[in-house]
Design a protein around this motif. Structure first.
Motif, short mmCIF file in Angstrom:
data_model
loop_
_atom_site.label_atom_id
_atom_site.label_comp_id
_atom_site.label_asym_id
_atom_site.label_seq_id
_atom_site.Cartn_x
_atom_site.Cartn_y
_atom_site.Cartn_z
N PHE A 1 0.78 -1.21 -0.12
CA PHE A 1 -0.20 0.04 0.11
C PHE A 1 0.66 1.34 -0.10
N ILE A 2 1.75 1.44 0.86
CA ILE A 2 2.64 2.38 0.84
C ILE A 2 3.36 2.62 -0.31
N LEU A 3 3.96 1.65 -0.94
CA LEU A 3 4.97 1.78 -2.04
C LEU A 3 4.09 2.19 -3.29
N GLY A 4 2.89 1.73 -3.34
CA GLY A 4 1.71 2.03 -4.53
C GLY A 4 1.44 3.46 -4.34
N LEU A 5 1.05 4.15 -3.06
CA LEU A 5 0.50 5.37 -2.94
C LEU A 5 1.99 6.35 -3.30
N VAL A 6 2.85 5.78 -2.67
CA VAL A 6 4.12 6.85 -2.85
C VAL A 6 4.56 7.03 -4.40
N MET A 7 4.52 5.75 -5.02
CA MET A 7 4.74 5.79 -6.64
C MET A 7 3.74 6.59 -7.21
N GLU A 8 2.53 6.51 -6.90
CA GLU A 8 1.49 7.50 -7.31
C GLU A 8 1.79 9.06 -7.38
N GLU A 9 2.16 9.29 -6.01
CA GLU A 9 2.51 10.74 -5.55
C GLU A 9 3.61 11.22 -6.19
N ASN B 1 1.82 16.81 -16.87
CA ASN B 1 0.85 18.12 -16.82
C ASN B 1 -0.47 17.62 -16.18
N LEU B 2 -0.55 17.90 -14.72
CA LEU B 2 -1.87 17.60 -14.44
C LEU B 2 -3.03 18.35 -14.67
N SER B 3 -2.89 19.75 -14.97
CA SER B 3 -3.68 20.57 -15.52
C SER B 3 -4.52 20.13 -16.78
N SER B 4 -3.49 19.63 -17.67
CA SER B 4 -3.93 19.00 -19.00
C SER B 4 -4.55 17.87 -18.84
N ARG B 5 -4.30 17.04 -18.00
CA ARG B 5 -4.67 15.60 -17.81
C ARG B 5 -6.34 15.74 -17.24
N LYS B 6 -6.35 16.79 -16.29
CA LYS B 6 -7.78 17.19 -15.66
C LYS B 6 -8.66 17.59 -16.70
N ALA B 7 -8.36 18.33 -17.86
CA ALA B 7 -9.10 19.06 -18.84
C ALA B 7 -9.52 18.05 -19.67
N ASP B 8 -8.55 16.81 -20.04
CA ASP B 8 -8.97 15.91 -20.88
C ASP B 8 -9.83 15.00 -19.99
N PHE B 9 -9.74 14.69 -18.85
CA PHE B 9 -10.78 14.13 -18.03
C PHE B 9 -12.07 14.63 -18.04
N GLN C 1 -18.53 13.89 -11.45
CA GLN C 1 -19.03 14.27 -10.28
C GLN C 1 -17.71 14.19 -9.21
N ALA C 2 -17.08 13.23 -9.33
CA ALA C 2 -15.84 13.06 -8.46
C ALA C 2 -14.62 13.67 -9.04
N ARG C 3 -14.58 14.57 -10.07
CA ARG C 3 -13.54 15.16 -10.56
C ARG C 3 -12.53 15.91 -9.80
N ASP C 4 -13.19 16.65 -8.83
CA ASP C 4 -11.98 17.30 -7.90
C ASP C 4 -11.40 16.60 -7.15
N MET C 5 -12.33 15.37 -6.58
CA MET C 5 -11.33 14.65 -5.50
C MET C 5 -10.46 13.42 -6.36
N ILE C 6 -10.90 13.16 -7.48
CA ILE C 6 -9.98 12.37 -8.22
C ILE C 6 -8.56 13.09 -8.38
N PHE C 7 -8.77 14.38 -8.63
CA PHE C 7 -7.60 15.09 -9.15
C PHE C 7 -6.95 15.94 -7.89
N THR C 8 -7.32 15.60 -6.51
CA THR C 8 -6.63 16.06 -5.52
C THR C 8 -5.31 15.86 -5.22
N GLU C 9 -4.71 16.67 -4.82
CA GLU C 9 -3.13 16.46 -4.52
C GLU C 9 -2.88 16.14 -3.21
N SER C 10 -3.89 16.04 -2.37
CA SER C 10 -3.83 15.62 -0.95
C SER C 10 -3.22 14.35 -0.58
N PHE C 11 -2.48 13.66 -1.06
CA PHE C 11 -2.22 12.33 -0.72
C PHE C 11 -1.94 11.99 0.95
#
Length: 209
Positions: A138-146, A156-164, A177-187
């Motif tokens: 779990f720790i490794l997966g989360l840190v890899m994503e982060e 480019n997270l902003s570009s990815r979010k626009a495409d999303f 509906q979950a777009r803001d939570m999906i793209f939160t950077e609050s790891f």
């Protein structure tokens, strides 16, 4: 600079932080140390041995002081938090550590502390081993994503979010509906929630307290 194993590790960590795991090579490391590449083989037989050394060095401060009077849950939270912090301060730290299976005091101490906390909960050893690995995964997966979302990795997270948003708005309503939570950077929140879920699952399965 005196060439010691510690000096090689420290320079390799600097190179890792500057160029990432793909940019780390024995040739570049030798150049940074101002030595010939063959000299490195006195310390590390190959790049994998170097990676193992880096992974070991990353966790040298993890699980050093785990108060025995803490509950098993608090012990796991402390160890997991220390491990996450140890990996995240180095670029590609989770990728360096993952799959290394290093046999060293630093790694074994961390494993021992995790399993000890689970045994304290009354869990039998074979399950304590499985649970400790799942906490690590779990720790490794989360840190890899982060770390994967860091600017150094070219995302480019902003570009990815626009495409999303463009793709989900009329086609995938729940994602939309979950777009803001999906793209939160609050790891930090995701880490705490995920660890709480793991601990709660262990508590429920074994009815620990």
């Amino acid at each position: 600079m005196e060439i010691t194993r510690e000096a090689v590790i420290n320079t390799a960590l600097e190179l890792l932080n500057n160029e990432g795991i793909e940019g780390l090579s024995m040739r570049k490391l030798a150049k940074a140390l101002d030595i010939q590449a063959p000299s490195l083989y006195w310390y590390f037989a190959n790049k994998q041995a170097l990676i193992d050394g880096l992974a070991d060095a990353m966790v040298e401060d993890v699980a050093i002081q785990i108060a025995p009077n803490l509950t098993w849950q608090a012990q796991i939270e402390k160890i997991a938090s220390e491990l996450r912090k140890a990996l995240i301060i180095h670029r590609d730290g989770a990728r360096v550590f993952a799959g290394t299976y290093i046999v060293s005091d630093n790694v074994l101490r961390t494993n021992e502390a995790l399993m000890s906390a689970l045994l304290k909960a009354g869990i039998e050893l074979n399950l304590a081993v499985h649970y400790s690995f799942n906490i690590l995964y779990f720790i490794l997966g989360l840190v890899m994503e982060e770390q994967g979302l860091s600017p150094e990795n070219g995302v480019n997270l902003s570009s990815r979010k626009a495409d999303f948003i463009h793709l989900t708005q009329n086609k995938y309503p729940i994602n939309w509906q979950a777009r803001d939570m999906i793209f939160t950077e609050s790891f930090e929140d995701r880490f705490k929630l995920g660890l709480d879920l793991l601990i709660a699952g262990i508590e429920k399965k074994h009815k620990t307290s």
